[in-house]
Design a protein around this motif. Structure first.
Motif, mmCIF file in Angstrom:
data_model
loop_
_atom_site.group_PDB
_atom_site.id
_atom_site.type_symbol
_atom_site.label_atom_id
_atom_site.label_comp_id
_atom_site.label_asym_id
_atom_site.label_seq_id
_atom_site.Cartn_x
_atom_site.Cartn_y
_atom_site.Cartn_z
ATOM 1 N N TYR A 33 0.055 -13.034 -3.642
ATOM 2 C CA TYR A 33 1.518 -12.976 -3.591
ATOM 3 C C TYR A 33 2.161 -13.745 -4.747
ATOM 4 N N CYS A 34 1.438 -14.688 -5.336
ATOM 5 C CA CYS A 34 1.914 -15.284 -6.591
ATOM 6 C C CYS A 34 1.861 -14.264 -7.723
ATOM 7 N N LEU A 35 0.767 -13.524 -7.783
ATOM 8 C CA LEU A 35 0.602 -12.518 -8.833
ATOM 9 C C LEU A 35 1.648 -11.421 -8.721
ATOM 10 N N ALA A 36 2.067 -11.127 -7.483
ATOM 11 C CA ALA A 36 3.059 -10.072 -7.247
ATOM 12 C C ALA A 36 4.493 -10.580 -7.350
ATOM 13 N N GLY A 37 4.677 -11.858 -7.637
ATOM 14 C CA GLY A 37 6.029 -12.398 -7.756
ATOM 15 C C GLY A 37 6.737 -12.602 -6.439
ATOM 16 N N GLU B 119 15.877 -8.992 -10.828
ATOM 17 C CA GLU B 119 14.862 -8.422 -11.717
ATOM 18 C C GLU B 119 13.493 -8.395 -11.038
ATOM 19 N N LEU B 120 13.182 -9.443 -10.281
ATOM 20 C CA LEU B 120 11.911 -9.466 -9.555
ATOM 21 C C LEU B 120 11.863 -8.374 -8.487
ATOM 22 N N SER B 121 12.974 -8.202 -7.791
ATOM 23 C CA SER B 121 13.029 -7.158 -6.764
ATOM 24 C C SER B 121 12.828 -5.781 -7.380
ATOM 25 N N ALA B 122 13.468 -5.546 -8.522
ATOM 26 C CA ALA B 122 13.315 -4.260 -9.204
ATOM 27 C C ALA B 122 11.879 -4.059 -9.674
ATOM 28 N N PRO C 26 9.380 4.539 -1.646
ATOM 29 C CA PRO C 26 9.624 3.910 -2.953
ATOM 30 C C PRO C 26 10.466 4.768 -3.888
ATOM 31 N N LEU C 27 10.271 6.083 -3.835
ATOM 32 C CA LEU C 27 11.060 6.977 -4.688
ATOM 33 C C LEU C 27 12.514 7.033 -4.245
ATOM 34 N N ARG C 28 12.732 7.036 -2.933
ATOM 35 C CA ARG C 28 14.100 7.041 -2.416
ATOM 36 C C ARG C 28 14.818 5.738 -2.776
ATOM 37 N N LEU C 29 14.096 4.612 -2.678
ATOM 38 C CA LEU C 29 14.701 3.325 -3.026
ATOM 39 C C LEU C 29 15.018 3.230 -4.515
ATOM 40 N N ALA C 30 14.282 3.982 -5.307
ATOM 41 C CA ALA C 30 14.536 4.007 -6.755
ATOM 42 C C ALA C 30 15.643 4.979 -7.130
ATOM 43 N N GLY C 31 16.199 5.682 -6.132
ATOM 44 C CA GLY C 31 17.329 6.558 -6.381
ATOM 45 C C GLY C 31 17.001 8.024 -6.555
ATOM 46 N N GLN C 32 15.743 8.403 -6.351
ATOM 47 C CA GLN C 32 15.384 9.811 -6.503
ATOM 48 C C GLN C 32 15.940 10.635 -5.351
ATOM 49 N N ARG C 33 16.326 11.856 -5.636
ATOM 50 C CA ARG C 33 16.888 12.719 -4.607
ATOM 51 C C ARG C 33 15.843 13.023 -3.539
ATOM 52 N N LYS C 34 16.324 13.224 -2.305
ATOM 53 C CA LYS C 34 15.417 13.345 -1.170
ATOM 54 C C LYS C 34 14.422 14.477 -1.341
ATOM 55 N N ALA C 35 14.892 15.654 -1.737
ATOM 56 C CA ALA C 35 13.994 16.798 -1.855
ATOM 57 C C ALA C 35 12.886 16.537 -2.867
ATOM 58 N N GLU C 36 13.227 15.942 -4.000
ATOM 59 C CA GLU C 36 12.239 15.651 -5.035
ATOM 60 C C GLU C 36 11.253 14.592 -4.553
ATOM 61 N N VAL D 91 2.793 6.528 -4.665
ATOM 62 C CA VAL D 91 3.613 7.712 -4.907
ATOM 63 C C VAL D 91 4.470 7.597 -6.163
ATOM 64 N N HIS D 92 4.909 6.403 -6.507
ATOM 65 C CA HIS D 92 5.765 6.212 -7.676
ATOM 66 C C HIS D 92 4.973 5.825 -8.925
ATOM 67 N N ARG D 93 3.650 5.991 -8.851
ATOM 68 C CA ARG D 93 2.755 5.703 -9.973
ATOM 69 C C ARG D 93 3.007 4.315 -10.565
ATOM 70 N N PRO D 94 2.841 3.285 -9.754
ATOM 71 C CA PRO D 94 3.088 1.928 -10.235
ATOM 72 C C PRO D 94 2.024 1.486 -11.228
ATOM 73 N N ALA D 95 2.300 0.425 -11.933
ATOM 74 C CA ALA D 95 1.316 -0.133 -12.860
ATOM 75 C C ALA D 95 0.216 -0.871 -12.108
#
Length: 228
Positions: A50-54, A77-80, A108-118, A158-162
């Motif tokens: 959890y330190c590594l994840a901020g 910025e950490l939350s984003a 995660p995609l919805r929280l990032a603002g992507q449209r529901k259908a996509e 799903v959001h292809r994180p790093a």
């Protein structure tokens, strides 16, 4: 930090009051690499994760992600960063009971603002890779523990994180389900080029990683890195 490294930590310490949970930990995570931190309960491995994840601020030392120091980022910025560039898998899945399987995976995609259908389309593709296509409309209460953990894996990727951070991702499953979920999780992460940092008390789980660290009494004691 070189260009192959996505996450880097040096001299990281974490304290709970007078108790030191992590002592001068150092590690690197390369792009697309699977890193395991193993150790007994109470060794400090989850605290380090959890330190590594901020999520937890370090008392000393530094954690850098893609060259940026986490300690220099503000809360927004950490939350984003955690929302958009990181993924998380917990021991018990932590699915939202009021959402369907595909809605949980798309979160995660919805929280990032992507449209529901996509977002639902993308979630469906990841769920299909994990053998969950037919369960898309079910609620978490209508699926098994192994299936729930696969949905949690889909949500994390799903959001292809790093980087995906996984805290005992198979700890709640029987051995057969644990092996299957871990196989599918790591295969999909590697396919996407997503690095994985997982903590586990199980040496068999750690053995699946490219790099293995052992933690004892807050100290990252040893490391085995596979040849590139």
């Amino acid at each position: 930090m070189n260009t192959s490294e996505v996450l880097w930590a040096k001299d990281v310490e974490l304290c709970y009051g007078e108790t030191r949970a992590v002592t001068r930990a150092e590690l690197t995570v390369r792009r697309g690499e699977v890193v395991a931190i193993t150790g007994q309960s109470g060794s400090g491995k989850s605290s380090l994760l959890y330190c590594l994840a901020g999520v937890l601020p370090v008392a000393r030392g530094e954690v850098r992600f893609e060259g940026s120091s986490l300690s220099e980022l503000d809360d927004e910025e950490l939350s984003a960063l955690r929302r958009e560039r990181f993924g998380f898998v917990f021991q018990y899945g932590e699915l939202l009971p009021e959402l369907t399987v595909e809605e949980n995976a798309a979160l995660p995609l919805r929280l990032a603002g992507q449209r529901k259908a996509e977002a639902l389309t993308a979630a469906g593709e990841v769920l299909g890779r994990l053998g969950l296509e037919e369960l898309r409309q079910r609620r978490p209460s209508q699926i098994s523990g192994g299936q729930s953990q696969r949905v949690a894996v889909a949500r994390a990727l799903v959001h292809r994180p790093a980087v995906v951070f996984a805290d005992e991702p198979t700890g709640s499953l029987d051995s057969a389900n644990a092996d299957a979920v871990l196989e599918e999780f790591l295969a999909l992460a590697r396919y996407q080029g997503t690095a994985v940092v997982l903590v586990t008390h199980d040496p068999a789980v750690a053995a699946r990683a490219d790099t293995r660290y052992t933690m004892r009494d807050g100290v990252l004691a040893c490391q085995t890195r596979e040849a590139s």
